[in-house]
Scaffold this active site. Structure first.
Site, PDB file in Angstrom:
ATOM      1  N   LYS A  52       0.630  -1.326  -0.078  1.00  0.00           N
ATOM      2  CA  LYS A  52       0.044  -0.058   0.242  1.00  0.00           C
ATOM      3  C   LYS A  52       0.711   1.276   0.039  1.00  0.00           C
ATOM      4  CE  LYS A  52      -4.530  -1.389   0.342  1.00  0.00           C
ATOM      5  NZ  LYS A  52      -5.408  -1.038  -0.828  1.00  0.00           N
ATOM      6  N   SER A 309       0.949  -9.902  -0.355  1.00  0.00           N
ATOM      7  CA  SER A 309       0.761  -8.641  -0.252  1.00  0.00           C
ATOM      8  C   SER A 309       0.960  -7.746   1.101  1.00  0.00           C
ATOM      9  CB  SER A 309      -0.766  -8.135  -0.769  1.00  0.00           C
ATOM     10  OG  SER A 309      -1.590  -9.019   0.091  1.00  0.00           O
TER      11      SER A 309
END
Length: 415
Positions: A52, A309
């Site tokens: 992110k 992720s």
């Protein structure tokens, strides 16, 4: 070379002032298991332990380039985007107000504070991300700030695409398949948009949590739809509605290319990666690895990149993860036993247990019955097949019982 690819490469170059490329590592354990060449793109090793940071940095960079006097940025996040925004607020020396769901793991809240320091203000509101998002957008409009979307923003999508730029620069050959986790769709949209033109022969598979399958719903409907209910366990990907911009970039993918990962199965993957590889993954971060068994026959002999992720896992959740993993694997069950109220009845039951059967929970639910009492029993065993043998012995001895392991309603109240 497309305009999007040019922008992604420019974003990747600018990003190097903040953090180095995340590692791409071949995993021998997974490669051997699936007879394939399995690589992990370790986004869990970024400074904020998730990808992110990429989108947040690029979006903030471009806003400040266009309006250098911008003073307030507003974001809504279940944790990882919040940490990326906080990190960038401190890096650029600007102020940010970050809205997070009340249900966000404390570890993510604390890390967000650490990354942002005095440059951020955290506000916990809403039980679900979409409620938090609405609050953040309302606040942003009221103060005239700039809203940094967690996924549904072209600059964010462009920033997430830098992952693909890094992949292309270090791979000695083109992978056959890339497996991407999907929540709001920003990462998938960025990677697919970059590689679709650059290396069109790569196959993509998309993974979303079974309890938040917003991409599957959008593919079926041909447009983003809002799910009536979302399981928040996979907090980094539990989104009720995929972004409109992200879906526009993903539109046209085949329904068969979108896989759903059951939350309990994800727990088994998290434990395996922790125990075997020493890799700490959060639920969303484990999804790309979790679907490898489903793809086993398809990937044999091929090169596959799994994007891990995120690794923002609160270890206070480990008992829950272990519990869910055991239940999914079939080595732990709960059942209600109707036990005769007579001396020796409990001993009769205990004598039926096998050498690998261990009582993990034992609780009388009804102690005033004259002839029979109900008992809640939780049993752990070494192999799922042991329960078949145990229940056969119980049936033969006339014990009355009910397996409630998969009864969500009873489990919620009793377990």
């Amino acid at each position: 070379m497309s305009d999007f690819a040019d922008k992604a490469r420019a974003a990747e170059r600018a990003m190097r002032a903040v953090f180095p490329p995340t590692p791409l590592q071949r995993n021998a354990h997974l490669s051997d298991r699936y007879q394939a060449d399995i690589w992990l793109k370790r986004e869990d090793l970024s400074p904020v332990r998730s990808y992110k940071l990429r989108g947040a940095f690029n979006a903030m960079r471009k806003v400040l380039s266009a309006t250098p006097d911008r003073t307030t940025f507003v974001a809504a996040s279940a944790g990882n985007h919040a940490q990326g925004v906080a990190y960038c607020c401190r890096h650029f020396g600007v102020q940010g107000v970050i809205f997070m769901p009340v249900t966000t793991p404390q570890q993510k809240v604390d890390k967000t504070r650490i990354f942002g320091g005095d440059n951020i203000d955290i506000r916990l509101t809403g039980d679900y991300f979409d409620d938090t998002l609405a609050s953040a957008q309302g606040y942003c409009q009221g103060v005239g700030g700039h809203f940094l979307s967690p996924f549904d923003d072209e600059d964010v999508i462009e920033g997430q695409a830098t992952l693909a730029v890094e992949l292309q620069s270090v791979l000695y050959h083109t992978p056959d398949m890339i497996i991407l986790p999907v929540g709001g769709g920003g990462l998938a949209a960025g990677v697919v948009s970059f590689l679709r033109d650059e290396t069109p022969d790569i196959a993509f598979r998309f993974v979303e949590p079974a309890g938040g399958a917003s991409l599957s719903a959008a593919v079926a409907a041909g447009e983003p739809v809002t799910l009536p209910k979302v399981d928040s366990f996979v907090d980094g990907a539990a989104v009720a509605r995929i972004g409109s911009r992200t879906f526009a970039r993903l539109k046209g993918i085949a329904a068969d290319d979108v896989l759903r990962a059951p939350e309990d199965r994800i727990c088994t993957t998290m434990l395996e990666m922790l125990n075997v590889e020493g890799i700490v993954l959060e639920p969303a971060g484990a999804m790309s690895v979790d679907v490898l068994p489903v793809l086993a026959s398809e990937i044999r002999g091929k090169s596959v990149v799994c994007v891990t992720s995120g690794g923002n896992f609160d270890f206070e959740r480990l008992p829950e993860v272990k519990e869910r993993a055991q239940r999914y694997s079939g080595v732990k069950k709960y059942f209600i036993l109707r036990l005769p109220q007579r001396p020796g009845a409990l001993r009769d039951f205990l004598d039926l247990l096998g050498p690998e059967d261990d009582i993990a929970r034992f609780e009388y639910l009804k102690k005033s019955a004259r002839n029979f009492g109900s008992v809640l029993i939780g049993i752990e065993t070494g192999h799922a097949s042991n329960f078949t043998a145990l229940f056969s012995r119980m049936d033969a001895r006339g014990f009355v019982y009910r397996d409630i392991t998969d009864d969500a309603t009873l489990a919620e109240f009793l377990i």
